[in-house]
Design a protein around this motif. Sequence first.
Motif: not given
Length: 252
Positions: A150, A184, A192, A195, A212
């Motif tokens: 991300a 993530t 965030r 993403a 994650h």
Amino acid sequence: MSVVVVASMKGGVGKTTTTANLAFALSRLGRPVLVVDLDPQNSLFLHFGLDGSNRDGLAVAALDGRPWHSPALMSDSGVLCLPYGLLRGEQVARFERLLNENPQALGEALRAACAAEPEAIVLIDTPPGPSPYLKAAFECADLALLVLLADGGSYATIPAMEAWVDEWHSQRPGLRAAYVLNQTDASSPLARDVAEVLRQRLAHRLLPVGIHRDEAIGEALAVQQSVIEYDPHCRASLDFRQLAAAVARECP
Ligand SMILES: Nc1ncnc2c1ncn2[C@@H]1O[C@H](COP(=O)(O)OP(=O)(O)O)[C@@H](O)[C@H]1O
Ligand SMILES: [Mg+2]
């Protein structure tokens, strides 16, 4: 046999980590799994606690004229592992020429390796970017998992990866592709935001299961285990189990 290729345009995004942990999670679901290292870095075996002094592998066997799958080793975790092997620079170039000239040879080797296990899932780890390895892997794959971080760097590679998928899809309409978001991090506003942009851009092609960022991943590798063996209850272990369930559904 179902073949899943794990690919990305950039290095360091988590292809090898994803391949190894997904292999372990799929084998825990009761599927026979063959994991294939198609990267001259030859580092996948480390994730399976295999002996680093063993220099044999698929590329070494290919240059020796032995069956490509013959160096496969059963790891303690129950995943059959086919390392790349250790080659010198000029030998790497020879193997890459061999693959370029006969990209079907990889699929033939995988079918020979899985002849007794029609339900097997083969996971192939690849080096970043276009290469003879990726060409050979796309040639025999049923599903391409495209790994992204991300961040802006990964976002910038999407058009090039979409072009791969279009090119291979036109040659092999059965090939499916899905993006996996790795590392993530809900505590990082930038991660965030990126993403969210990726979710909008890729829509249904982005798997709903991301992985994650989790310290346990590096700690598990340091002791040559999958993260699920190392800490079955950590966030990443949960993610890999969910990813495995999604991949198993795609691989009947
Ligand atoms: N979800 C994650 N959380 C924490 N560290 C990660 C995660 N995914 C990968 N890493 C770490 O990032 C580094 C690069 O991962 P790797 O799988 O080798 O990338 P690639 O194969 O794409 O080059 C490794 O040190 C790995 O342990
Ligand atoms: Mg790698």
